[in-house]
Design a protein around this motif. Structure first.
Motif, short mmCIF file in Angstrom:
data_model
loop_
_atom_site.label_atom_id
_atom_site.label_comp_id
_atom_site.label_asym_id
_atom_site.label_seq_id
_atom_site.Cartn_x
_atom_site.Cartn_y
_atom_site.Cartn_z
N THR A 83 -3.87 2.31 -4.04
CA THR A 83 -2.67 1.91 -3.35
C THR A 83 -1.54 2.98 -3.55
O THR A 83 -1.90 4.03 -4.55
CB THR A 83 -2.06 0.53 -3.82
OG1 THR A 83 -1.61 0.83 -5.11
CG2 THR A 83 -3.11 -0.47 -3.64
N MET A 84 -0.61 3.07 -2.65
CA MET A 84 0.43 4.16 -2.63
C MET A 84 1.03 3.92 -3.96
O MET A 84 1.30 5.24 -4.74
CB MET A 84 1.26 3.88 -1.72
CG MET A 84 2.28 4.92 -1.57
SD MET A 84 3.51 4.75 -0.23
CE MET A 84 2.68 5.06 1.25
N LEU A 85 1.32 2.88 -4.58
CA LEU A 85 2.04 2.67 -5.93
C LEU A 85 1.03 3.32 -7.13
O LEU A 85 1.84 3.98 -8.16
CB LEU A 85 2.37 1.04 -6.12
CG LEU A 85 3.21 0.84 -7.58
CD1 LEU A 85 4.45 1.68 -7.53
CD2 LEU A 85 3.57 -0.61 -7.55
N GLN A 86 -0.31 2.79 -6.89
CA GLN A 86 -1.23 3.38 -7.89
C GLN A 86 -1.23 4.97 -7.95
O GLN A 86 -1.36 5.54 -9.20
CB GLN A 86 -2.56 2.87 -7.88
CG GLN A 86 -2.58 1.29 -8.09
CD GLN A 86 -4.06 0.67 -7.52
OE1 GLN A 86 -4.53 1.13 -6.79
NE2 GLN A 86 -4.48 -0.36 -8.21
N ALA A 87 -1.24 5.45 -6.79
CA ALA A 87 -1.41 6.93 -6.69
C ALA A 87 -0.07 7.47 -7.40
O ALA A 87 -0.07 8.43 -7.90
CB ALA A 87 -1.32 7.45 -5.19
N PHE A 88 1.41 6.92 -7.04
CA PHE A 88 2.47 7.42 -7.35
C PHE A 88 2.51 7.37 -8.96
O PHE A 88 2.80 8.38 -9.75
CB PHE A 88 3.62 6.83 -6.81
CG PHE A 88 3.72 7.13 -5.17
CD1 PHE A 88 3.04 7.90 -4.59
CD2 PHE A 88 5.05 6.69 -4.86
CE1 PHE A 88 3.02 8.31 -3.33
CE2 PHE A 88 5.16 7.00 -3.28
CZ PHE A 88 4.31 7.74 -2.54
N LYS A 89 2.19 6.17 -9.53
CA LYS A 89 1.91 6.04 -11.04
C LYS A 89 1.11 7.08 -11.62
O LYS A 89 1.48 7.76 -12.70
CB LYS A 89 1.67 4.79 -11.36
CG LYS A 89 2.81 3.42 -11.13
CD LYS A 89 2.34 2.33 -11.39
CE LYS A 89 3.56 1.05 -11.44
NZ LYS A 89 3.00 -0.11 -11.76
#
Length: 205
Positions: A83-89
């Motif tokens: 997900t976008m959030l997983q990638a950013f983290k």
């Protein structure tokens, strides 16, 4: 003071001169120390997506001679799409010593708004939003209460002189055997496409 890095995600199918020129423009305008291209992996559901290995290799070829540009494989070789959030983290963890800016196209604001993690993404990260398709970015931000609350997290790149070049146009040109693509993709990328016979199996040498 922390160095400032921009993280430019996308399919890069293939990388074009527009991607490279925009990365250089953004690095200069926002005084970034580096722009890191982050190609999506094979598990993303996107039509006509060639292998992550080929897209990664073409990005490496396109950025080899530019010390401001790099490529990350952080989203590759995974059993699932992030997900976008997983990638950013993941990016934050790997590049914990820099100040990150996430580079997105204006069309991706609609995607951002639709995500369940939208408020977390708007609150905790800073963006550089690239003008695309005559989308009125300021109006979109003003019309959404969450975007409005965190509007200082969204830096808007109003100029996009490379909008006429796209990966879709490159693929169509190759499919139509239009082989003079000097203005659309780097020479090294063109040679890679020809040698590997990507996008069209009967490409002329």
């Amino acid at each position: 003071m922390k160095e400032k890095y921009g993280f430019f995600g996308g399919s890069f199918n293939p990388v074009t001169n527009a991607h490279i020129n925009l990365a250089n423009l953004i690095a200069e305008k926002y005084n970034l120390d580096k722009v890191i291209f982050v190609p999506m992996g094979d598990k993303y559901k996107k039509q006509n997506l060639i292998s992550e290995k080929d897209r990664y290799e073409m990005l490496k070829l396109a950025t080899n001679n530019n010390e401001k540009l790099e490529v990350s494989d952080i989203e590759l070789n995974l059993p699932y799409a992030l997900t976008m959030l997983q990638a950013f983290k993941k990016i934050q963890e790997k590049y914990s010593d820099v100040k990150p800016y996430f580079i997105i196209g204006a069309d991706n604001l609609n995607k951002l708004i639709s995500l369940s993690d939208f408020e977390i993404l708007a609150k905790n990260y800073e963006y550089i939003v690239i003008k695309r398709n005559d989308i009125q970015i300021n109006e979109k931000i003003a019309s959404n209460p969450i975007l409005r609350r965190f509007k200082d997290h969204f830096n808007i790149l109003e100029e996009n002189p490379y909008e006429q070049i796209s990966s879709t146009k490159v693929r169509k040109s190759i499919n139509n055997e239009i082989l003079t693509l000097d203005d659309m993709i780097p020479d090294e990328v063109y040679e890679y496409i020809v040698n590997k016979k990507i996008y069209k199996t009967n490409m002329k040498e």
